[in-house]
Design a protein around this motif. Sequence first.
Motif, PDB file in Angstrom:
ATOM      1  N   UNK A   1       0.835  -1.208   0.000  1.00 39.54           N
ATOM      2  CA  UNK A   1       0.000   0.000   0.000  1.00 39.54           C
ATOM      3  C   UNK A   1       0.872   1.261   0.000  1.00 39.54           C
ATOM      4  N   UNK A   2       1.917   1.260   0.830  1.00 39.09           N
ATOM      5  CA  UNK A   2       2.814   2.415   0.903  1.00 39.09           C
ATOM      6  C   UNK A   2       3.523   2.629  -0.433  1.00 39.09           C
ATOM      7  N   UNK A   3       3.999   1.561  -1.046  1.00 42.30           N
ATOM      8  CA  UNK A   3       4.705   1.680  -2.332  1.00 42.30           C
ATOM      9  C   UNK A   3       3.788   2.265  -3.405  1.00 42.30           C
ATOM     10  N   UNK A   4       2.561   1.781  -3.472  1.00 42.18           N
ATOM     11  CA  UNK A   4       1.604   2.277  -4.478  1.00 42.18           C
ATOM     12  C   UNK A   4       1.340   3.759  -4.245  1.00 42.18           C
ATOM     13  N   UNK A   5       1.134   4.144  -2.992  1.00 41.53           N
ATOM     14  CA  UNK A   5       0.817   5.545  -2.701  1.00 41.53           C
ATOM     15  C   UNK A   5       2.020   6.459  -2.899  1.00 41.53           C
ATOM     16  N   UNK A   6       3.222   5.996  -2.646  1.00 35.91           N
ATOM     17  CA  UNK A   6       4.410   6.803  -2.890  1.00 35.91           C
ATOM     18  C   UNK A   6       4.612   7.008  -4.389  1.00 35.91           C
ATOM     19  N   UNK A   7       4.319   5.991  -5.174  1.00 37.07           N
ATOM     20  CA  UNK A   7       4.468   6.073  -6.616  1.00 37.07           C
ATOM     21  C   UNK A   7       3.496   7.113  -7.188  1.00 37.07           C
ATOM     22  N   UNK A   8       2.280   7.175  -6.652  1.00 36.22           N
ATOM     23  CA  UNK A   8       1.259   8.087  -7.157  1.00 36.22           C
ATOM     24  C   UNK A   8       1.479   9.529  -6.697  1.00 36.22           C
ATOM     25  N   UNK A   9       2.288   9.743  -5.662  1.00 37.61           N
ATOM     26  CA  UNK A   9       2.485  11.103  -5.178  1.00 37.61           C
ATOM     27  C   UNK A   9       3.727  11.757  -5.758  1.00 37.61           C
TER      28      UNK A   9
END
Length: 64
Positions: A55-63
């Motif tokens: 979840x953290x990796x996906x959200x960091x990629x999108x930000x």
Amino acid sequence: MPELNWQKSTFSGGPQGECVCIAAVPDGTIRLRESDEPRVILGAEPKALASLLSHVKVNLTHTR
């Protein structure tokens, strides 16, 4: 609880030397701690930790 074999994350070590450490426990759970608060230890099940990291990796990629 047996003595834990702490391993430093490869992503740790900022300018102030902040480190996240992880250890596997014989019961199959995982422990996490920060170098600046080594007595504060969090526990997690492997599946739950994998889900959190994903979840953290996906959200960091999108930000970025």
